[in-house]
Motif scaffolding. Structure first.
Motif, short mmCIF file in Angstrom:
data_model
loop_
_atom_site.label_atom_id
_atom_site.label_comp_id
_atom_site.label_asym_id
_atom_site.label_seq_id
_atom_site.Cartn_x
_atom_site.Cartn_y
_atom_site.Cartn_z
N PHE A 81 48.98 -56.16 12.34
CA PHE A 81 47.85 -55.25 12.53
C PHE A 81 47.71 -54.33 11.32
O PHE A 81 48.67 -54.09 10.59
N SER A 113 62.63 -57.32 18.78
CA SER A 113 62.69 -57.24 20.24
C SER A 113 61.47 -57.90 20.88
O SER A 113 61.51 -58.23 22.05
N TYR A 161 58.90 -56.47 21.70
CA TYR A 161 58.12 -55.42 22.34
C TYR A 161 57.60 -54.41 21.33
O TYR A 161 56.48 -53.96 21.41
N ALA A 162 58.48 -54.02 20.44
CA ALA A 162 58.16 -52.90 19.57
C ALA A 162 57.51 -53.36 18.28
O ALA A 162 57.71 -54.47 17.82
N LEU A 163 56.71 -52.48 17.72
CA LEU A 163 56.06 -52.74 16.45
C LEU A 163 56.73 -51.92 15.35
O LEU A 163 57.16 -50.79 15.59
N ASN A 164 56.82 -52.51 14.18
CA ASN A 164 57.36 -51.81 13.02
C ASN A 164 56.21 -51.40 12.10
O ASN A 164 55.36 -52.24 11.76
N PHE A 165 56.23 -50.16 11.71
CA PHE A 165 55.14 -49.61 10.90
C PHE A 165 55.60 -49.42 9.46
O PHE A 165 56.71 -48.94 9.22
#
Lengths: 110, 110
Positions: free
Chosen positions: B34, B94, B96-100
């Motif tokens: 994204f 995971s 689930y989580a997003l890395n920014f």
């Protein structure tokens, strides 16, 4: 409609004081919920995520804890704040694509 | 190696210019990509998802190169209102989580 609420918007707390930040979502059930922190000049750091009531995963060991007492409620807490806890705290929930963030809490520990 | 890396900028461009941002990610198993936009002292907001075939939304074009683990965002005919920080985002291990990424700062000048 689906909305996410986060409060307070700003907070100034002394070192050693407790912290409780609340996040609630509306218009959805069983959402995945997240707490992120953005320190000055740094990127968003994932602190905790939850896939259901009472289910908390911690990504970074630190002075903070999280709880999910209800399906649509996610709470970030600390028993004793440190100066390094200052930052912009953001709650988010998963939508089909990406996240929707709350408006954030700007915490200054003095 | 950081999971998501971006050129921090700032990019200073005149109105009407075309500007491109690049991002690399380290997790070859990532499936979701994204671009988010963050205005000063505000929460990040989803700008657009990035699909394997590339996608366009008005003046914005996003592209993904899985082989090189590289994502780009192109903004054509820049407007003053495009001034913001643009965050590259990739899903983490995971699932689930997003890395920014830390974000790329854009300033569009008259």
């Amino acid at each position: 409609s689906q909305t996410i609420h986060q409060w307070p918007a700003t907070l100034v707390q002394p070192v050693g004081s407790p912290l409780s930040l609340e996040c609630t979502v509306e218009g959805t059930s069983n959402p995945n919920l997240y707490w992120y922190r953005q320190a000055a000049g740094r990127g968003l750091q994932l602190l905790f995520y939850s896939v259901g009531i009472g289910q908390i995963s911690s990504e970074v060991p630190q002075n903070l804890s999280a709880s999910r007492p209800q399906d649509r409620q996610f709470i970030l807490s600390s028993k004793k704040l440190l100066l390094s806890d200052s930052g912009f705290y953001l709650c988010a929930w998963s939508v089909r694509e990406g996240y929707t963030f709350g408006s954030g809490t700007r915490l200054t520990v003095v | 190696r950081k999971e998501v890396e971006q050129d921090p900028g700032p990019f200073n461009v005149p109105e009407g210019a075309t500007v491109a941002f690049n991002c690399t990610y380290s997790n070859s198993a990532s499936q979701s990509f994204f671009w988010y936009r963050q205005d000063c002292r505000k929460e990040p907001k989803l700008l657009m998802s990035v699909y394997s075939s590339g996608n366009e939304d008005g003046r914005f074009t996003a592209q993904l190169n899985r082989a090189s683990q590289y994502i780009s965002l192109l903004i054509r005919d820049s407007k003053l209102s495009d001034s913001a920080t643009y965050l590259c985002v990739v899903n983490g291990d995971s699932g689930y989580a997003l890395n920014f990424g830390k974000g790329t700062s854009l300033l569009v000048t008259p």
